[in-house]
Design a protein around this motif. Structure first.
Motif, PDB file in Angstrom:
ATOM      1  N   ARG A   3       5.536  -2.979   4.966  1.00 27.72           N
ATOM      2  CA  ARG A   3       4.633  -2.487   6.010  1.00 27.72           C
ATOM      3  C   ARG A   3       5.173  -2.773   7.403  1.00 27.72           C
ATOM      4  O   ARG A   3       5.681  -3.859   7.678  1.00 27.72           O
ATOM      5  CB  ARG A   3       3.258  -3.155   5.870  1.00 27.72           C
ATOM      6  CG  ARG A   3       2.258  -2.685   6.907  1.00 27.72           C
ATOM      7  CD  ARG A   3       0.895  -3.271   6.654  1.00 27.72           C
ATOM      8  NE  ARG A   3      -0.070  -2.832   7.643  1.00 27.72           N
ATOM      9  CZ  ARG A   3      -1.352  -3.189   7.630  1.00 27.72           C
ATOM     10  NH1 ARG A   3      -1.794  -3.977   6.677  1.00 27.72           N
ATOM     11  NH2 ARG A   3      -2.175  -2.748   8.566  1.00 27.72           N
ATOM     12  N   SER A   4       5.078  -1.786   8.273  1.00 34.90           N
ATOM     13  CA  SER A   4       5.370  -1.950   9.692  1.00 34.90           C
ATOM     14  C   SER A   4       4.047  -1.865  10.439  1.00 34.90           C
ATOM     15  O   SER A   4       3.279  -0.923  10.237  1.00 34.90           O
ATOM     16  CB  SER A   4       6.308  -0.846  10.193  1.00 34.90           C
ATOM     17  OG  SER A   4       7.550  -0.897   9.535  1.00 34.90           O
ATOM     18  N   GLY A  42      -1.635  -6.310   1.886  1.00 37.18           N
ATOM     19  CA  GLY A  42      -1.265  -5.680   3.142  1.00 37.18           C
ATOM     20  C   GLY A  42       0.188  -5.812   3.549  1.00 37.18           C
ATOM     21  O   GLY A  42       0.561  -5.434   4.663  1.00 37.18           O
ATOM     22  N   SER A  51       0.839  -5.172  -2.115  1.00 36.61           N
ATOM     23  CA  SER A  51       0.252  -4.004  -1.465  1.00 36.61           C
ATOM     24  C   SER A  51      -1.211  -4.276  -1.125  1.00 36.61           C
ATOM     25  O   SER A  51      -1.679  -3.968  -0.019  1.00 36.61           O
ATOM     26  CB  SER A  51       0.362  -2.781  -2.376  1.00 36.61           C
ATOM     27  OG  SER A  51      -0.279  -1.660  -1.803  1.00 36.61           O
ATOM     28  N   TRP A 110       4.842   4.521  -0.720  1.00 34.22           N
ATOM     29  CA  TRP A 110       5.891   5.375  -0.154  1.00 34.22           C
ATOM     30  C   TRP A 110       6.474   6.186  -1.302  1.00 34.22           C
ATOM     31  O   TRP A 110       7.269   5.684  -2.088  1.00 34.22           O
ATOM     32  CB  TRP A 110       6.976   4.517   0.493  1.00 34.22           C
ATOM     33  CG  TRP A 110       7.999   5.289   1.270  1.00 34.22           C
ATOM     34  CD1 TRP A 110       7.825   5.945   2.442  1.00 34.22           C
ATOM     35  CD2 TRP A 110       9.372   5.473   0.913  1.00 34.22           C
ATOM     36  NE1 TRP A 110       9.001   6.527   2.851  1.00 34.22           N
ATOM     37  CE2 TRP A 110       9.963   6.244   1.918  1.00 34.22           C
ATOM     38  CE3 TRP A 110      10.149   5.048  -0.170  1.00 34.22           C
ATOM     39  CZ2 TRP A 110      11.301   6.626   1.881  1.00 34.22           C
ATOM     40  CZ3 TRP A 110      11.476   5.420  -0.215  1.00 34.22           C
ATOM     41  CH2 TRP A 110      12.048   6.198   0.809  1.00 34.22           C
ATOM     42  N   VAL A 153       3.084  -0.814   1.666  1.00 33.10           N
ATOM     43  CA  VAL A 153       2.303   0.423   1.656  1.00 33.10           C
ATOM     44  C   VAL A 153       2.988   1.397   0.707  1.00 33.10           C
ATOM     45  O   VAL A 153       4.190   1.300   0.457  1.00 33.10           O
ATOM     46  CB  VAL A 153       2.197   1.048   3.071  1.00 33.10           C
ATOM     47  CG1 VAL A 153       1.382   0.164   3.992  1.00 33.10           C
ATOM     48  CG2 VAL A 153       3.578   1.297   3.660  1.00 33.10           C
ATOM     49  N   TYR A 195       7.078   1.757  -2.991  1.00 39.62           N
ATOM     50  CA  TYR A 195       6.466   1.092  -1.846  1.00 39.62           C
ATOM     51  C   TYR A 195       7.516   0.926  -0.744  1.00 39.62           C
ATOM     52  O   TYR A 195       8.711   1.069  -0.972  1.00 39.62           O
ATOM     53  CB  TYR A 195       5.959  -0.306  -2.225  1.00 39.62           C
ATOM     54  CG  TYR A 195       4.861  -0.338  -3.253  1.00 39.62           C
ATOM     55  CD1 TYR A 195       3.520  -0.306  -2.870  1.00 39.62           C
ATOM     56  CD2 TYR A 195       5.151  -0.442  -4.622  1.00 39.62           C
ATOM     57  CE1 TYR A 195       2.502  -0.368  -3.810  1.00 39.62           C
ATOM     58  CE2 TYR A 195       4.144  -0.497  -5.569  1.00 39.62           C
ATOM     59  CZ  TYR A 195       2.816  -0.462  -5.155  1.00 39.62           C
ATOM     60  OH  TYR A 195       1.813  -0.514  -6.095  1.00 39.62           O
ATOM     61  N   PRO A 237      10.888  -4.611   8.012  1.00 39.20           N
ATOM     62  CA  PRO A 237       9.753  -3.690   7.918  1.00 39.20           C
ATOM     63  C   PRO A 237      10.242  -2.256   7.775  1.00 39.20           C
ATOM     64  O   PRO A 237      11.198  -1.850   8.428  1.00 39.20           O
ATOM     65  CB  PRO A 237       9.029  -3.903   9.255  1.00 39.20           C
ATOM     66  CG  PRO A 237       9.386  -5.302   9.649  1.00 39.20           C
ATOM     67  CD  PRO A 237      10.796  -5.499   9.182  1.00 39.20           C
ATOM     68  N   LYS A 272      -0.676 -12.182   7.046  1.00 37.03           N
ATOM     69  CA  LYS A 272      -0.176 -11.000   7.752  1.00 37.03           C
ATOM     70  C   LYS A 272       0.365 -11.383   9.133  1.00 37.03           C
ATOM     71  O   LYS A 272       1.365 -10.822   9.593  1.00 37.03           O
ATOM     72  CB  LYS A 272      -1.285  -9.961   7.899  1.00 37.03           C
ATOM     73  CG  LYS A 272      -1.841  -9.431   6.583  1.00 37.03           C
ATOM     74  CD  LYS A 272      -2.871  -8.357   6.827  1.00 37.03           C
ATOM     75  CE  LYS A 272      -3.464  -7.840   5.531  1.00 37.03           C
ATOM     76  NZ  LYS A 272      -4.335  -8.810   4.856  1.00 37.03           N
ATOM     77  N   GLU A 322      -2.456  -1.507  15.200  1.00 35.28           N
ATOM     78  CA  GLU A 322      -2.788  -2.373  14.068  1.00 35.28           C
ATOM     79  C   GLU A 322      -2.688  -3.839  14.452  1.00 35.28           C
ATOM     80  O   GLU A 322      -3.511  -4.662  14.041  1.00 35.28           O
ATOM     81  CB  GLU A 322      -1.876  -2.060  12.879  1.00 35.28           C
ATOM     82  CG  GLU A 322      -2.170  -0.732  12.219  1.00 35.28           C
ATOM     83  CD  GLU A 322      -1.132  -0.367  11.169  1.00 35.28           C
ATOM     84  OE1 GLU A 322      -1.518   0.224  10.137  1.00 35.28           O
ATOM     85  OE2 GLU A 322       0.063  -0.660  11.383  1.00 35.28           O
TER      86      GLU A 322
END
Length: 213
Positions: free
Chosen positions: A71-72, A59, A56, A64, A62, A68, A28, A157, A77
């Motif tokens: 995701r962390s 999920g 993306s 950047w 993300v 991209y 991540p 996820k 969350e």
């Protein structure tokens, strides 16, 4: 390159990247640049761009900068996602008890029989996939297609989050005991205990990530 070949290559990039993300082979927070992915998979930019955009949207990535990153999930969350998961999973066990036959419910038992091999091998990635199947089987037995579709989306996820959670010592053994409690309560037709066991199972992950903050 034909459209068919590009589509096939795009699917390959998408599936392989998702598998590596979920198994934590890509950590991540790791940045992913379109040009690097294109080179690594010997693909053109279009299928790579579409694969990254798809990941993306689901999920896993993300934005950047111009690229991209993986995701962390923050503790908040995780809490919010698992609260939704808890509500759906509790509904799934209730509907399974109310509508599914004892014969179909007993199919879950065959999944639990494989847990010992995972405990012995400590194969986190393989167990993560198998544990996901346990929950999705219950969702299927609920007989509610809309519920199944929503849990399928959430569990993609969840596998990314649970991969980190399962790195703890004795985590597979604990998961086996928790899954066994859920299954036995469903088999007995005990809605209250089944829902409570599912809630406890899910809340443990929330508490784990809260403690990491």
């Amino acid at each position: 390159m034909s459209e068919t070949i590009e589509f096939t290559r795009g699917e390959l990039v998408y599936e392989d990247l998702k598998k590596r993300i979920i198994s934590l082979k890509i950590e991540p927070g790791t940045p992913l640049q379109e040009a690097e992915i294109t080179k690594a998979y010997d693909a053109s930019r279009t299928p790579v761009r579409e694969a990254l955009a798809r990941l993306s949207h689901e999920g896993f990535l993300v934005r950047w900068g111009r690229g991209y990153r993986i995701r962390s999930f923050s503790p908040l969350e995780v809490k919010e996602l698992y609260e939704v998961r808890e509500a759906l999973e509790k509904m799934a066990v209730r509907l399974t008890i109310e509508t599914s036959s004892p014969e179909k419910i007993k199919t879950i038992e065959t999944q639990l029989e494989h847990y010992q091999s995972f405990i012995e091998s400590n194969d986190i990635n393989a167990f993560n996939l198998h544990a996901n199947s346990f929950h999705m089987t219950i969702a299927q037995l609920s007989g509610n297609q809309n519920l199944l579709e929503q849990l399928t989306t959430i569990h993609e996820k969840v596998r990314l989050i649970s991969a980190r959670y399962l790195l703890r010592s004795e985590s597979i053994q604990n998961a086996f005991l928790e899954h066994s409690r859920i299954y036995n309560a469903i088999l007995r037709g005990d809605v209250v205990v089944a829902e409570a066991a599912m809630r406890e199972h899910i809340q443990e992950v929330i508490e784990f990530f809260r403690a990491q903050a």
